[in-house]
Design a protein around this motif. Structure first.
Motif, short mmCIF file in Angstrom:
data_model
loop_
_atom_site.label_atom_id
_atom_site.label_comp_id
_atom_site.label_asym_id
_atom_site.label_seq_id
_atom_site.Cartn_x
_atom_site.Cartn_y
_atom_site.Cartn_z
N THR A 41 2.03 6.85 -22.96
CA THR A 41 3.01 6.36 -22.04
C THR A 41 3.40 6.07 -21.29
O THR A 41 4.23 7.60 -22.08
CB THR A 41 3.26 5.75 -23.48
OG1 THR A 41 2.54 4.86 -24.12
CG2 THR A 41 4.33 4.63 -23.10
N MET A 46 7.64 3.88 -15.50
CA MET A 46 7.20 3.50 -14.19
C MET A 46 7.86 2.99 -13.19
O MET A 46 8.27 1.88 -12.61
CB MET A 46 6.14 2.40 -15.01
CG MET A 46 5.40 3.41 -15.78
SD MET A 46 4.97 1.18 -16.90
CE MET A 46 3.82 0.50 -15.25
N LEU A 70 -2.80 7.76 -15.85
CA LEU A 70 -2.14 7.74 -17.60
C LEU A 70 -3.24 8.85 -18.16
O LEU A 70 -2.52 9.24 -18.54
CB LEU A 70 -2.66 6.68 -18.40
CG LEU A 70 -1.52 5.15 -17.59
CD1 LEU A 70 -1.74 4.18 -18.26
CD2 LEU A 70 -0.33 5.64 -17.89
N GLU A 75 -8.02 3.26 -17.20
CA GLU A 75 -6.98 2.84 -17.67
C GLU A 75 -6.79 1.78 -18.04
O GLU A 75 -5.28 0.94 -18.46
CB GLU A 75 -6.22 4.10 -16.23
CG GLU A 75 -5.76 5.02 -16.50
CD GLU A 75 -5.17 5.79 -15.14
OE1 GLU A 75 -4.90 5.22 -13.99
OE2 GLU A 75 -4.60 6.34 -15.22
N LYS A 76 -6.97 0.07 -17.08
CA LYS A 76 -6.98 -1.24 -17.37
C LYS A 76 -6.66 -1.31 -18.81
O LYS A 76 -5.84 -2.09 -19.19
CB LYS A 76 -7.95 -1.73 -16.98
CG LYS A 76 -7.65 -1.91 -15.66
CD LYS A 76 -8.99 -2.74 -14.75
CE LYS A 76 -8.99 -2.41 -12.75
NZ LYS A 76 -10.52 -2.66 -12.31
N MET A 130 -3.58 0.66 -20.39
CA MET A 130 -2.14 -0.23 -19.70
C MET A 130 -2.05 -1.01 -20.48
O MET A 130 -0.98 -1.36 -20.99
CB MET A 130 -2.59 -0.16 -18.30
CG MET A 130 -1.27 -1.04 -17.68
SD MET A 130 -0.18 0.07 -18.53
CE MET A 130 -0.42 1.17 -17.13
N ARG A 131 -3.08 -2.34 -20.43
CA ARG A 131 -2.65 -3.32 -21.15
C ARG A 131 -2.45 -3.01 -22.62
O ARG A 131 -1.20 -3.76 -23.26
CB ARG A 131 -4.31 -4.11 -21.41
CG ARG A 131 -3.91 -5.02 -21.90
CD ARG A 131 -5.43 -6.21 -22.12
NE ARG A 131 -6.11 -6.23 -20.71
CZ ARG A 131 -7.56 -6.38 -20.19
NH1 ARG A 131 -8.21 -5.98 -21.20
NH2 ARG A 131 -7.70 -6.40 -19.14
N ILE A 134 -0.59 -0.51 -24.18
CA ILE A 134 0.73 0.05 -23.84
C ILE A 134 1.71 -1.30 -23.25
O ILE A 134 3.13 -1.20 -23.86
CB ILE A 134 0.68 0.98 -22.61
CG1 ILE A 134 -0.10 2.76 -22.69
CG2 ILE A 134 2.04 1.51 -22.19
CD1 ILE A 134 -0.14 3.77 -21.99
N ARG A 135 1.19 -2.35 -22.40
CA ARG A 135 2.36 -3.15 -22.04
C ARG A 135 2.97 -4.04 -23.02
O ARG A 135 3.75 -4.63 -23.61
CB ARG A 135 1.47 -3.87 -20.95
CG ARG A 135 1.68 -2.57 -19.91
CD ARG A 135 1.85 -4.27 -18.70
NE ARG A 135 2.22 -3.43 -17.47
CZ ARG A 135 2.44 -3.53 -16.32
NH1 ARG A 135 1.10 -4.11 -15.58
NH2 ARG A 135 2.43 -2.95 -15.25
#
Length: 179
Positions: A6, A10, A119, A154-155, A158-159, A161-162
């Motif tokens: 994280t 960004m 990330l 990473e996709k 990132m999903r 993390i968001r």
């Protein structure tokens, strides 16, 4: 586990990071990835925008140091025209390269920030060393072949993390919460 990946911030692009804001945050050294963060991975010469950003950093007495997994020869050639110091074979996502840079430039982790476009390497290495991290969008939509697997993985990261941090979005500056 997600905490390792994280980012602190960004930001849309490396050159959107305002040196005055870094100074206000007590940052003395900006550690940056090379390919697709500082320069396009297939263009070692940089841009006028990069040179202006470097000048603005220097005006604030903030050092810029490349911390890259690339070989010494690759980085030396890439930053020759920019005359930037660098740490090669940083072994990101391990924190070894970042810790070497902190020691070499005699700064505490709280006085440095790591800027990168990945990330799984840049942000993970920064977080592992206690350094704040800035995830930026890659300069180019294409990558060297060695990065393609990381981008795929990473996709999913990132999903997640968001989902955990809905407030974390790409934006234009560090200090304001606007997108």
């Amino acid at each position: 586990m997600l905490a390792r990946f994280t980012p602190t911030w960004m930001i849309d692009a490396t050159y959107d990071i305002a040196p005055k804001e870094l100074k206000q945050l007590g940052i003395r050294v900006v550690l940056t990835d090379l390919d697709n963060t500082l320069i396009a991975w297939n263009n070692p010469y940089g841009t006028e925008e990069l040179r202006e950003w470097m000048t603005a950093l220097a005006r604030e007495n903030i050092r810029l140091v490349v911390v890259s997994n690339n070989s010494h020869q690759r980085i030396k050639k890439a930053v020759a025209s920019l005359q930037l110091p660098y740490i090669s074979r940083a072994l990101k996502p391990l924190s070894l390269g970042i810790r070497r840079a902190l020691k070499q430039y005699q700064v505490e982790a709280s006085e440095a920030v790591m800027v990168g476009d990945q990330l799984l390497t840049d942000v993970a290495a920064a977080n592992g060393s206690g350094v704040k991290s800035i995830l930026v969008r890659p300069i180019l939509p294409s990558d060297a072949w060695t990065t393609k697997f990381n981008r795929f993985a990473e996709k999913f990261v990132m999903r997640a993390i968001r989902h955990q941090h809905p407030e974390l979005n790409f934006r234009k500056d560090l200090m304001n919460e606007r997108d």
